[in-house]
Design a protein around this motif. Structure first.
Motif, short mmCIF file in Angstrom:
data_model
loop_
_atom_site.label_atom_id
_atom_site.label_comp_id
_atom_site.label_asym_id
_atom_site.label_seq_id
_atom_site.Cartn_x
_atom_site.Cartn_y
_atom_site.Cartn_z
N ALA A 42 7.74 -24.79 19.16
CA ALA A 42 8.95 -25.51 19.58
C ALA A 42 9.31 -25.24 21.04
CB ALA A 42 10.12 -25.10 18.68
N GLY A 43 8.55 -24.35 21.69
CA GLY A 43 8.84 -24.03 23.08
C GLY A 43 10.03 -23.11 23.26
N LEU A 44 10.34 -22.32 22.23
CA LEU A 44 11.47 -21.40 22.29
C LEU A 44 10.98 -19.96 22.47
CD1 LEU A 44 13.53 -22.78 19.26
CD2 LEU A 44 14.03 -23.11 21.68
N ASP A 45 11.74 -19.17 23.24
CA ASP A 45 11.45 -17.75 23.33
C ASP A 45 11.67 -17.13 21.96
OD1 ASP A 45 10.90 -17.77 26.07
OD2 ASP A 45 13.00 -17.47 26.58
N CYS A 46 10.99 -16.02 21.69
CA CYS A 46 11.09 -15.39 20.39
C CYS A 46 11.13 -13.88 20.54
CB CYS A 46 9.90 -15.78 19.53
SG CYS A 46 9.93 -15.04 17.88
N LEU A 47 12.09 -13.25 19.89
CA LEU A 47 12.18 -11.79 19.84
C LEU A 47 12.07 -11.37 18.39
CD1 LEU A 47 12.75 -9.04 21.19
CD2 LEU A 47 15.18 -9.51 20.87
N VAL A 48 11.10 -10.50 18.10
CA VAL A 48 10.88 -10.02 16.74
C VAL A 48 11.16 -8.52 16.71
CG1 VAL A 48 9.21 -9.74 14.87
CG2 VAL A 48 9.13 -11.78 16.30
N LEU A 49 12.06 -8.10 15.85
CA LEU A 49 12.37 -6.69 15.67
C LEU A 49 11.58 -6.19 14.47
CD1 LEU A 49 16.24 -6.89 16.09
CD2 LEU A 49 14.52 -6.41 17.85
N ILE A 50 10.76 -5.16 14.70
CA ILE A 50 9.88 -4.64 13.66
C ILE A 50 10.13 -3.14 13.52
CG2 ILE A 50 7.49 -4.28 12.96
CD1 ILE A 50 6.78 -6.76 14.61
N GLY A 51 10.38 -2.70 12.31
CA GLY A 51 10.64 -1.29 12.05
C GLY A 51 9.37 -0.46 11.97
N PRO A 52 9.53 0.85 12.01
CA PRO A 52 8.36 1.74 11.91
C PRO A 52 7.72 1.63 10.52
CG PRO A 52 10.41 2.99 11.78
CD PRO A 52 10.79 1.58 12.10
N GLY A 53 6.45 1.93 10.47
CA GLY A 53 5.74 1.92 9.21
C GLY A 53 5.20 0.57 8.79
N SER A 54 5.21 -0.39 9.68
CA SER A 54 4.69 -1.72 9.36
C SER A 54 3.17 -1.70 9.29
CB SER A 54 5.15 -2.73 10.40
OG SER A 54 6.55 -2.81 10.41
N VAL A 55 2.63 -2.59 8.50
CA VAL A 55 1.18 -2.69 8.32
C VAL A 55 0.54 -3.20 9.62
CG1 VAL A 55 -0.63 -3.79 6.95
CG2 VAL A 55 1.53 -3.15 5.88
N PRO A 56 -0.47 -2.49 10.14
CA PRO A 56 -1.06 -2.87 11.43
C PRO A 56 -1.56 -4.31 11.53
CG PRO A 56 -1.79 -0.68 10.81
CD PRO A 56 -1.03 -1.24 9.63
N ASN A 57 -2.18 -4.83 10.48
CA ASN A 57 -2.69 -6.20 10.59
C ASN A 57 -1.56 -7.23 10.63
OD1 ASN A 57 -2.09 -5.89 7.86
ND2 ASN A 57 -3.80 -7.13 7.17
N LYS A 58 -0.43 -6.92 10.00
CA LYS A 58 0.73 -7.82 10.10
C LYS A 58 1.30 -7.78 11.52
CE LYS A 58 1.32 -9.32 5.88
NZ LYS A 58 1.33 -10.71 5.51
N LEU A 59 1.35 -6.58 12.11
CA LEU A 59 1.82 -6.45 13.49
C LEU A 59 0.94 -7.25 14.44
CD1 LEU A 59 2.69 -2.65 13.65
CD2 LEU A 59 4.27 -4.57 13.45
N GLN A 60 -0.36 -7.17 14.24
CA GLN A 60 -1.29 -7.90 15.10
C GLN A 60 -1.07 -9.40 15.00
OE1 GLN A 60 -3.36 -6.64 17.38
NE2 GLN A 60 -3.84 -8.72 18.00
N GLN A 61 -0.85 -9.88 13.78
CA GLN A 61 -0.61 -11.32 13.58
C GLN A 61 0.66 -11.75 14.30
OE1 GLN A 61 -0.42 -12.43 9.46
NE2 GLN A 61 0.01 -14.57 9.92
N VAL A 62 1.73 -10.96 14.21
CA VAL A 62 2.98 -11.30 14.88
C VAL A 62 2.79 -11.29 16.39
CG1 VAL A 62 5.35 -10.54 15.31
CG2 VAL A 62 4.44 -10.51 12.98
N LEU A 63 2.08 -10.29 16.90
CA LEU A 63 1.83 -10.22 18.35
C LEU A 63 1.05 -11.43 18.84
CD1 LEU A 63 0.96 -6.44 18.76
CD2 LEU A 63 2.99 -7.63 19.62
#
Length: 70
Positions: A42-63
């Protein structure tokens, strides 16, 4: 997956309609990825707040999804 995608699409369509310049979500999973991906589309900036202990592959997907955001 698709449940989070549908919610993200509806929320981001409303955000654009209201003139928002970006999005914010707090999630470490599929919701974060969906908001990041659809924000980028949509061309919008995005800020994602992620807590400690998240699964690494999910973090990679979000990044990867966030890297497509303006």
């Amino acid at each position: 997956g698709s449940f989070k995608d549908r919610g993200a699409v509806v929320a981001l369509a409303l955000a654009r309609e209201l003139g928002a310049g970006g999005t914010l979500t707090a999630s470490s999973g599929n919701a974060a990825s969906a908001v990041a991906a659809y924000s980028a589309a949509a061309g919008l900036d995005c800020l994602v707040l992620i807590g400690p202990g998240s699964v690494p592959n999910k973090l990679q997907q979000v990044l990867e999804d966030c890297s497509n955001s303006p």
